[in-house]
Design a protein around this motif. Structure first.
Motif, mmCIF file in Angstrom:
data_model
loop_
_atom_site.group_PDB
_atom_site.id
_atom_site.type_symbol
_atom_site.label_atom_id
_atom_site.label_comp_id
_atom_site.label_asym_id
_atom_site.label_seq_id
_atom_site.Cartn_x
_atom_site.Cartn_y
_atom_site.Cartn_z
ATOM 1 N N THR A 1 -1.211 3.622 8.207
ATOM 2 C CA THR A 1 -0.006 3.846 7.406
ATOM 3 C C THR A 1 0.993 4.737 8.140
ATOM 4 O O THR A 1 2.195 4.513 8.061
ATOM 5 N N ARG B 1 -7.501 3.833 8.160
ATOM 6 C CA ARG B 1 -6.493 3.443 7.156
ATOM 7 C C ARG B 1 -5.319 4.417 7.102
ATOM 8 O O ARG B 1 -4.163 3.982 7.102
ATOM 9 N N PRO B 2 -5.567 5.742 7.054
ATOM 10 C CA PRO B 2 -4.414 6.655 7.085
ATOM 11 C C PRO B 2 -3.635 6.550 8.396
ATOM 12 O O PRO B 2 -2.406 6.642 8.396
ATOM 13 N N SER C 1 -1.396 7.376 3.851
ATOM 14 C CA SER C 1 -2.068 6.880 2.650
ATOM 15 C C SER C 1 -3.577 6.899 2.880
ATOM 16 O O SER C 1 -4.084 6.217 3.778
ATOM 17 N N VAL C 2 -4.261 7.686 2.083
ATOM 18 C CA VAL C 2 -5.721 7.765 2.160
ATOM 19 C C VAL C 2 -6.264 7.063 0.927
ATOM 20 O O VAL C 2 -5.922 7.420 -0.196
ATOM 21 N N TYR C 3 -7.096 6.052 1.163
ATOM 22 C CA TYR C 3 -7.645 5.333 0.018
ATOM 23 C C TYR C 3 -9.010 4.761 0.359
ATOM 24 O O TYR C 3 -9.326 4.478 1.496
ATOM 25 N N LEU C 4 -9.816 4.654 -0.680
ATOM 26 C CA LEU C 4 -11.139 4.036 -0.595
ATOM 27 C C LEU C 4 -11.197 2.901 -1.590
ATOM 28 O O LEU C 4 -10.527 2.935 -2.619
ATOM 29 N N MET C 5 -12.019 1.936 -1.272
ATOM 30 C CA MET C 5 -12.225 0.820 -2.186
ATOM 31 C C MET C 5 -13.690 0.813 -2.603
ATOM 32 O O MET C 5 -14.557 1.303 -1.860
ATOM 33 N N ILE D 1 0.829 -1.212 0.000
ATOM 34 C CA ILE D 1 0.000 0.000 0.000
ATOM 35 C C ILE D 1 0.859 1.256 0.000
ATOM 36 O O ILE D 1 0.609 2.197 -0.757
#
Length: 187
Positions: free
Chosen positions: A132, A128-129, A149-153, A55
């Motif tokens: 990381t 999630r951030p 790390s900022v992320y969406l699924m 990631i």
């Protein structure tokens, strides 16, 4: 209860009985499975470093035990809300099995399924951030190796849509139960 309403209730139980039992047990199994998977994941440094290393595109093999423990604690908080959603699902489908399908109690438990599930999913996205940052904390501060790390699924949005739909359905069910109660008092 009139004969026709008793017959309708028995017919409904016949149609949903197996489904309700399966859903109750699936909710319990899911909560346990999630906890076992969580403990298994966070107890293995290689698994953690491989997963989060992909990631953040960094070598995380040197994470420290406190980072592991903190990651487990963060995910345990999420699990608590997921477990509450599973317990609420168990209670909801137990009510359905007992014939209390369109009642205020079943609407309340449906609402709890949706709210606890949405909180768990929201926390998962927000944490999630934090994960990381946590897992890159052992890198020297001045070398720009720490990562947020900022992320969406796509599944995040799908699950939230489903949960908010259940929340709306719970409000509809509660209103319908109130209308039925009002009509019962008039008659």
């Amino acid at each position: 209860m009139t004969t026709s309403s008793a017959t309708a209730e028995n017919l409904l139980r016949k149609h949903i009985g197996l489904l309700c039992q399966m859903t109750r047990f699936a909710a319990a199994i899911y909560a346990v499975w999630l906890l076992v998977a969580l403990a298994s994941f966070w107890s293995n440094v290689t698994t953690i470093s491989d997963h989060f290393g992909r990631i953040v595109h960094k070598d995380l093999s040197a994470i420290e035990p406190w980072q592991q423990a903190t990651g487990l604690a963060l995910h345990f908080i999420i699990w608590l809300f997921a477990a509450c959603a599973c317990y609420s699902a168990w209670r909801l489908f137990t009510l359905y099995l007992s014939g209390a399908v369109f009642t205020s109690d079943s609407a309340l438990w449906l609402r709890r399924v949706a709210l606890y599930g949405a909180i768990a999913q929201g926390l998962d996205i927000v944490m999630r951030p934090l994960e990381t940052v946590l897992l890159t904390w052992h890198f020297p501060a001045g070398q720009k190796l720490r990562v947020v790390s900022v992320y969406l699924m796509p599944n995040d949005l799908a699950l939230l849509i489903l949960l908010f739909g259940l929340l709306a359905l719970a409000h509809i069910q509660r209103t319908a139960a109130e209308i039925v109660n009002d009509h019962a008092q008039i008659v």
